[in-house]
Write a protein that holds these residues in place. Structure first.
Motif, PDB file in Angstrom:
ATOM      1  N   GLU A 140       0.837  -1.216   0.000  1.00  0.00           N
ATOM      2  CA  GLU A 140       0.000   0.000   0.000  1.00  0.00           C
ATOM      3  C   GLU A 140       0.868   1.261   0.000  1.00  0.00           C
ATOM      4  O   GLU A 140       0.612   2.204  -0.756  1.00  0.00           O
ATOM      5  CB  GLU A 140      -0.902  -0.033   1.237  1.00  0.00           C
ATOM      6  N   LYS A 143       2.655   1.816  -3.358  1.00  0.00           N
ATOM      7  CA  LYS A 143       1.734   2.360  -4.358  1.00  0.00           C
ATOM      8  C   LYS A 143       1.535   3.859  -4.164  1.00  0.00           C
ATOM      9  O   LYS A 143       1.570   4.635  -5.115  1.00  0.00           O
ATOM     10  CB  LYS A 143       0.387   1.620  -4.286  1.00  0.00           C
ATOM     11  N   LYS A 144       1.362   4.289  -2.905  1.00  0.00           N
ATOM     12  CA  LYS A 144       1.177   5.717  -2.609  1.00  0.00           C
ATOM     13  C   LYS A 144       2.447   6.506  -2.933  1.00  0.00           C
ATOM     14  O   LYS A 144       2.368   7.650  -3.386  1.00  0.00           O
ATOM     15  CB  LYS A 144       0.778   5.920  -1.162  1.00  0.00           C
TER      16      LYS A 144
END
Length: 147
Positions: A140, A143-144
């Motif tokens: 996560e 991806k950010k």
């Protein structure tokens, strides 16, 4: 460069000279001084000259001088540390009330640790990570960071 400031902020007032301080190092982007409520002898603060409440609120250039100033202060303080183990210190930066931030202007503490009983006293409530959860969080965050 003058302080990009908030009129009510105590640190902005210190930077502008409206409140006296025991100034140590000042650069175009940062200001350092001795803490008036120290945890130990030599406790100093380094503050960017931009009024941002949290680290992520600051333009990057206002952070360029922070670590070099902290390093210079740590070297200078080495001679004031009487510990047989030599130089020990903490560098602390808090964000938000839950993170123990009291003044809403980014600041870094350099806190010498001269004895077991002075300086920063830390309790670290670490626990074993669940590697499946850690793997999901890792994906996560990556991806950010790409966005």
């Amino acid at each position: 460069m003058s302080c990009i400031s908030s009129a009510a902020c105590i640190f902005c007032k210190i930077i502008k000279g409206e409140i006296p301080s025991f100034k140590l190092i000042e650069t175009k982007y940062a200001y350092s001084f001795l803490d008036i409520e120290p945890c130990s002898k030599g406790h100093a603060l380094v503050i960017p000259k931009y009024h941002g409440a949290k680290l992520h609120n600051l333009p990057d250039e206002y952070l360029h001088d922070v670590l070099p100033i902290l390093k210079k202060l740590a070297i200078a303080l080495e001679y004031n540390i009487d510990s047989p183990e030599g130089k020990s210190y903490n560098i602390l930066q808090n964000n938000g009330r839950l993170g123990h931030q009291v003044v809403d202007h980014v600041h870094f503490h350099l806190i010498p640790k001269n004895t077991e009983k002075d300086g920063l006293i830390v309790g670290w409530p670490a626990e074993k990570a669940n590697f499946d959860d850690l793997s999901l969080l890792h994906k996560e965050l990556l991806k950010k960071l790409e966005d």
